[in-house]
Scaffold this active site. Structure first.
Site, mmCIF file in Angstrom:
data_model
loop_
_atom_site.group_PDB
_atom_site.id
_atom_site.type_symbol
_atom_site.label_atom_id
_atom_site.label_comp_id
_atom_site.label_asym_id
_atom_site.label_seq_id
_atom_site.Cartn_x
_atom_site.Cartn_y
_atom_site.Cartn_z
ATOM 1 N N THR A 69 45.551 30.335 -146.289
ATOM 2 C CA THR A 69 46.146 29.661 -147.438
ATOM 3 C C THR A 69 46.054 30.557 -148.675
ATOM 4 O OG1 THR A 69 44.050 28.629 -148.066
ATOM 5 C CG2 THR A 69 45.446 27.409 -146.524
ATOM 6 N N TYR B 185 31.031 27.205 -155.592
ATOM 7 C CA TYR B 185 31.700 26.697 -154.388
ATOM 8 C C TYR B 185 30.682 26.263 -153.343
ATOM 9 C CZ TYR B 185 35.215 26.492 -150.658
ATOM 10 O OH TYR B 185 36.041 26.069 -149.650
ATOM 11 N N LYS C 205 30.165 22.285 -152.159
ATOM 12 C CA LYS C 205 30.364 21.878 -150.761
ATOM 13 C C LYS C 205 29.063 21.376 -150.136
ATOM 14 C CE LYS C 205 34.780 22.654 -150.497
ATOM 15 N NZ LYS C 205 35.717 21.507 -150.406
#
Length: 255
Positions: A195, A158, A162
């Site tokens: 989320t 991740y 990014k």
């Protein structure tokens, strides 16, 4: 004249919140995600807003080598010369695999990079080629993360994806600033949003993600940003005069 918004990962979470707020007169929205959202479809119909939905697994985009033809097909019914503003929001993203790099399954890592890094690069590049001669106000917002700027154990894929997205955007700005009808671009960290991704983090445990307790505490203290609030701030910035002045932005730093 219409405004065209292309939003990936539109079916839930931040993507759903972005599309909800974009359902305004004069906007035409193209949603790209693995699944559709019937609530958004119904709301668009009630509001009289044109909304097109393409169900697509963006992990397959590079394998099929069809990024430009895919986007051309998606935009087939759109008269681009009649569009005043063109916006691409590369929001789709995944968090898994979580855990030490040497424990991560190679297929999961490959799919992760395909969705979080390769797909936004391909879609951005395709859109810029398709619209190269169009004088509309063009802007591309990459939804990045603070993890692209700070390393976390257990998030190697991740953080790397990014960080790659951020650096792609830096390069893209240098290019687009020098050409006629160039686009404004920015890679934006939206803050910690409440989320399903955050729920996944809280369920990972300390063994896979040593910073686990920090995110659990943020949730318990009510410090997570709602998708609606995050979407509002992101869209306000997207339409502001300052968008794209700096290629790398954290929304929490903006006044």
């Amino acid at each position: 004249m219409q405004n065209l918004y292309i939003v990936t990962g539109a079916s839930r979470g931040l993507g759903e919140a972005l599309v909800t707020q974009l359902l305004q007169p004069g906007n035409r929205i193209l949603c790209i995600s693995r699944t559709t959202n019937d609530r958004l479809r119904a709301k668009a119909e009630n509001e009289g807003v044109l909304l097109d939905w393409v169900e697509k697994d963006l992990a397959l985009l590079s394998e099929e080598g069809e990024s430009e033809s895919f986007l051309e097909k998606c935009l087939g019914a759109v008269q681009l010369n009649d569009i005043a503003k063109i916006r691409l929001i590369n929001n789709a993203g995944v968090l898994e695999p979580i855990g030490p790099a040497h424990m991560n399954e190679s297929g999961a890592v490959g799919q992760h990079i395909a969705i979080n890094l390769t797909a936004p690069i391909l879609l951005t590049s395709a859109l810029l080629r398709i619209t190269a001669s169009i004088s509309a106000d063009k802007r591309v917002m990459q939804i990045s993360s603070g993890a692209g700027r700070k390393p976390y154990a257990g998030w190697s894929a991740y953080c790397a994806a990014k960080a790659g997205l951020d650096h792609f955007t830096r390069c893209l700005k240098l290019e687009q600033d020098e050409i006629k009808h160039g686009a404004r671009v920015a890679s934006v960290a939206p803050g910690v949003i409440d989320t399903d991704m955050q729920a996944l983090i809280r369920g990972a445990g300390e063994e896979r993600f040593p910073s686990h307790s920090r995110f659990v505490k943020m949730h318990e203290m009510g410090e997570l940003i709602s998708p609606s609030d995050a979407a509002s701030r992101l869209l306000q910035y997207l339409e502001s005069q300052s968008f794209g002045v700096e290629p790398i932005v954290d929304i929490r730093d903006l006044k």
